[in-house]
Scaffold this motif. Structure first.
Motif, PDB file in Angstrom:
ATOM      1  N   GLY A  33      56.111  60.557  49.683  1.00 30.83           N
ATOM      2  CA  GLY A  33      56.722  59.854  50.797  1.00 30.83           C
ATOM      3  C   GLY A  33      56.194  60.339  52.138  1.00 30.83           C
ATOM      4  N   HIS A  34      56.547  59.619  53.174  1.00 31.56           N
ATOM      5  CA  HIS A  34      56.254  60.079  54.537  1.00 31.56           C
ATOM      6  C   HIS A  34      57.016  61.383  54.746  1.00 31.56           C
ATOM      7  N   PRO A  35      56.439  62.351  55.447  1.00 31.74           N
ATOM      8  CA  PRO A  35      57.134  63.633  55.643  1.00 31.74           C
ATOM      9  C   PRO A  35      58.544  63.508  56.195  1.00 31.74           C
ATOM     10  N   GLN A  36      58.802  62.514  57.026  1.00 29.99           N
ATOM     11  CA  GLN A  36      60.149  62.355  57.575  1.00 29.99           C
ATOM     12  C   GLN A  36      61.141  62.008  56.472  1.00 29.99           C
ATOM     13  N   LEU A  37      60.735  61.197  55.508  1.00 26.77           N
ATOM     14  CA  LEU A  37      61.631  60.874  54.396  1.00 26.77           C
ATOM     15  C   LEU A  37      61.866  62.102  53.521  1.00 26.77           C
ATOM     16  N   ILE A  38      60.807  62.845  53.231  1.00 30.88           N
ATOM     17  CA  ILE A  38      60.960  64.043  52.408  1.00 30.88           C
ATOM     18  C   ILE A  38      61.899  65.034  53.090  1.00 30.88           C
ATOM     19  N   LYS A  39      61.780  65.164  54.399  1.00 32.26           N
ATOM     20  CA  LYS A  39      62.670  66.041  55.157  1.00 32.26           C
ATOM     21  C   LYS A  39      64.120  65.572  55.028  1.00 32.26           C
ATOM     22  N   THR A  40      64.339  64.264  55.095  1.00 32.22           N
ATOM     23  CA  THR A  40      65.687  63.709  54.978  1.00 32.22           C
ATOM     24  C   THR A  40      66.268  63.972  53.591  1.00 32.22           C
ATOM     25  N   LEU A  41      65.462  63.828  52.557  1.00 25.75           N
ATOM     26  CA  LEU A  41      65.944  64.065  51.198  1.00 25.75           C
ATOM     27  C   LEU A  41      66.301  65.530  50.978  1.00 25.75           C
ATOM     28  N   GLU A  42      65.500  66.423  51.514  1.00 24.59           N
ATOM     29  CA  GLU A  42      65.828  67.851  51.421  1.00 24.59           C
ATOM     30  C   GLU A  42      67.149  68.146  52.126  1.00 24.59           C
ATOM     31  N   HIS A  44      69.855  53.467  46.965  1.00 27.08           N
ATOM     32  CA  HIS A  44      68.521  53.372  47.560  1.00 27.08           C
ATOM     33  C   HIS A  44      68.634  53.710  49.043  1.00 27.08           C
ATOM     34  N   VAL A  45      68.033  54.811  49.438  1.00 27.67           N
ATOM     35  CA  VAL A  45      68.057  55.257  50.834  1.00 27.67           C
ATOM     36  C   VAL A  45      66.788  54.783  51.527  1.00 27.67           C
ATOM     37  N   ARG A  46      66.932  54.167  52.686  1.00 31.12           N
ATOM     38  CA  ARG A  46      65.779  53.695  53.459  1.00 31.12           C
ATOM     39  C   ARG A  46      65.900  54.191  54.890  1.00 31.12           C
ATOM     40  N   ILE A  47      64.860  54.871  55.359  1.00 31.22           N
ATOM     41  CA  ILE A  47      64.855  55.321  56.744  1.00 31.22           C
ATOM     42  C   ILE A  47      64.047  54.347  57.588  1.00 31.22           C
ATOM     43  N   GLY A  48      64.214  54.441  58.904  1.00 29.40           N
ATOM     44  CA  GLY A  48      63.492  53.575  59.817  1.00 29.40           C
ATOM     45  C   GLY A  48      62.066  54.038  60.048  1.00 29.40           C
ATOM     46  N   CYS A  49      61.307  53.241  60.768  1.00 29.45           N
ATOM     47  CA  CYS A  49      59.919  53.583  61.072  1.00 29.45           C
ATOM     48  C   CYS A  49      59.867  54.895  61.859  1.00 29.45           C
ATOM     49  N   PRO A  50      59.098  55.876  61.398  1.00 25.48           N
ATOM     50  CA  PRO A  50      59.049  57.177  62.079  1.00 25.48           C
ATOM     51  C   PRO A  50      58.298  57.094  63.404  1.00 25.48           C
ATOM     52  N   PRO A  51      58.604  57.983  64.341  1.00 29.38           N
ATOM     53  CA  PRO A  51      57.842  58.049  65.585  1.00 29.38           C
ATOM     54  C   PRO A  51      56.360  58.244  65.294  1.00 29.38           C
ATOM     55  N   GLY A  52      55.517  57.542  66.015  1.00 29.13           N
ATOM     56  CA  GLY A  52      54.076  57.654  65.811  1.00 29.13           C
ATOM     57  C   GLY A  52      53.509  56.620  64.872  1.00 29.13           C
ATOM     58  N   SER A  53      54.353  55.987  64.060  1.00 27.47           N
ATOM     59  CA  SER A  53      53.874  54.949  63.139  1.00 27.47           C
ATOM     60  C   SER A  53      53.940  53.592  63.839  1.00 27.47           C
ATOM     61  N   VAL A  54      52.999  53.392  64.767  1.00 24.92           N
ATOM     62  CA  VAL A  54      53.037  52.180  65.580  1.00 24.92           C
ATOM     63  C   VAL A  54      52.740  50.932  64.751  1.00 24.92           C
ATOM     64  N   GLY A  55      52.119  51.101  63.588  1.00 24.40           N
ATOM     65  CA  GLY A  55      51.820  49.949  62.737  1.00 24.40           C
ATOM     66  C   GLY A  55      52.917  49.629  61.756  1.00 24.40           C
ATOM     67  N   CYS A  56      54.033  50.334  61.840  1.00 20.95           N
ATOM     68  CA  CYS A  56      55.155  50.121  60.927  1.00 20.95           C
ATOM     69  C   CYS A  56      56.035  48.998  61.462  1.00 20.95           C
ATOM     70  N   LYS A  57      56.393  48.057  60.585  1.00 19.20           N
ATOM     71  CA  LYS A  57      57.215  46.920  60.989  1.00 19.20           C
ATOM     72  C   LYS A  57      58.679  47.223  60.729  1.00 19.20           C
ATOM     73  N   GLU A  76      68.603  53.875  57.893  1.00 23.50           N
ATOM     74  CA  GLU A  76      68.991  52.558  58.406  1.00 23.50           C
ATOM     75  C   GLU A  76      69.749  51.716  57.384  1.00 23.50           C
ATOM     76  N   ARG A  77      69.460  51.934  56.103  1.00 24.69           N
ATOM     77  CA  ARG A  77      70.118  51.160  55.060  1.00 24.69           C
ATOM     78  C   ARG A  77      70.299  52.010  53.810  1.00 24.69           C
ATOM     79  N   ILE A  78      71.386  51.716  53.090  1.00 19.40           N
ATOM     80  CA  ILE A  78      71.604  52.271  51.762  1.00 19.40           C
ATOM     81  C   ILE A  78      72.009  51.099  50.871  1.00 19.40           C
ATOM     82  N   PHE A  79      71.197  50.802  49.864  1.00 18.09           N
ATOM     83  CA  PHE A  79      71.475  49.684  48.982  1.00 18.09           C
ATOM     84  C   PHE A  79      72.271  50.165  47.764  1.00 18.09           C
TER      85      PHE A  79
END
Length: 341
Positions: free
Chosen positions: A85-94, A228-241, A191-194
């Protein structure tokens, strides 16, 4: 001597012309499927951590993997190689694994699918999980012992929904289930939990006091044995929708009532269109995904796996900035967790 017919003269002329034309290599008309290209990558792209595209149509670079075992988690279905995963997601899971164990009475997380090493459409299963910002967490609490590799492949999580129904099985549901969902929803990056519609209804019927966090808990098909945990677009990911806003309110309204009608569960008739995942080519993905696909891999998985102790992801990821420097030394490369911890 007979003069060659006009037809024969034309044939000779064509043969002479073809002999002078260089051979044209054959081109395979069928484009390779994106799921095959991304599914063949066993390690992440060595590049700054960024997500490109949308959750169901994208990829990511600079991914890192959750360790197989952590102080308060165990990764499941290891053969799928979807612990990335993106490091921000891995940090959130930890963080969720620690907070759940220390504050909510949750023994530990059993982690299902996160993403493939470089994201992209998967060979099977999910439509989303493509940009390294989605993770599945089983509703079954972690056992007190460490499961073996074969056990992690065969262990069956328990559904929270009664057989043949749409409501929660109260023999299995506990206050800790609601607590771990509230904990995850309380993180600003989430941002969302399904969850299954029956689980959403259970929360709507039982949560007292602050109900604002219920806004992030969204009903969806499946999700009876995991959330299902979903985080938002991380800072710096300008190409993330980014996703659309969930609006206001707790979601315990007519939109939830719809799930308890026949319409959401009516089986479609007639020929069905193939899933987007199964026909998607690289043309359907952001142009940056070609760069992600072609980027070099790290020397080993150990160099991009995070775990417990002093090697927590929070200790190795630099603070994000709006524009990340495109320098090799800016790539987060955590040390592996020492075996046995």
């Amino acid at each position: 001597m007979r003069t060659p017919s006009r037809w024969l003269r034309a044939v000779f002329a064509c043969a002479t012309l073809l002999a002078l034309v260089p051979a044209i290599p054959q081109v395979n008309a069928a484009e390779p499927l994106a799921k095959d290209l991304f599914g063949s990558k066993s390690l992440p792209a060595v590049m700054p951590a960024k997500s490109y595209g949308f959750y169901s149509k994208g990829c990511f670079g600079g991914g890192i993997a959750m360790a197989v075992d952590g102080p308060h988690w165990q990764a499941m279905r290891l053969s799928r190689n979807r612990r990335w995963g993106h490091p921000q997601l891995i940090k959130t899971l930890e963080k969720l694994s620690d907070d759940g164990a220390e504050k909510d009475g949750w023994n530990g997380l059993m982690l299902g699918d996160i993403s493939q090493p470089r994201g992209g459409p998967m060979l099977s299963g999910h439509a989303s999980h493509q940009v390294g910002l989605d993770a599945d967490i089983w509703f079954t609490p972690m056992p007190k012992r460490r499961l073996s590799g074969p056990e992690r492949e065969s262990f069956e999580p328990k559904s929270m929904i009664k057989d043949g129904g749409l409501t929660v099985d109260d023999r299995l549901w506990t206050p800790a289930h609601a607590a771990i969902l509230k904990r995850a929803a309380g993180y600003p990056e989430v941002e969302r939990i399904f969850v299954h519609p029956g689980i959403k209804k259970k929360l709507c019927d039982t949560v007292k006091g602050d109900r604002s966090w219920l806004n992030k808990v969204r009903p969806f098909w499946g999700h009876d044995y995991h959330f299902h945990v979903r985080i938002g677009c991380p800072p710096g990911s300008v190409g993330c929708k980014a996703q659309e806003s969930t609006g206001t309110g707790d979601g315990c309204d007519k939109s939830l009532a719809w799930w308890f009608t026949e319409e959401p569960w009516r089986k479609p008739t007639g020929p069905q269109a193939p899933r987007a995942r199964d026909v998607m080519t690289m043309k359907a993905l952001p142009k940056e995904c070609r760069m992600v696909l072609e980027a070099p891999s790290p020397q080993s998985e150990a160099s991009v796996t995070v775990g417990g102790g002093s090697n927590r992801v929070a200790d190795v990821i630099p603070t994000a900035s709006p524009v990340e420097p495109e320098l090799p030394n800016a790539i987060p490369v955590p040390s592996p967790r020492p075996s046995g911890q």
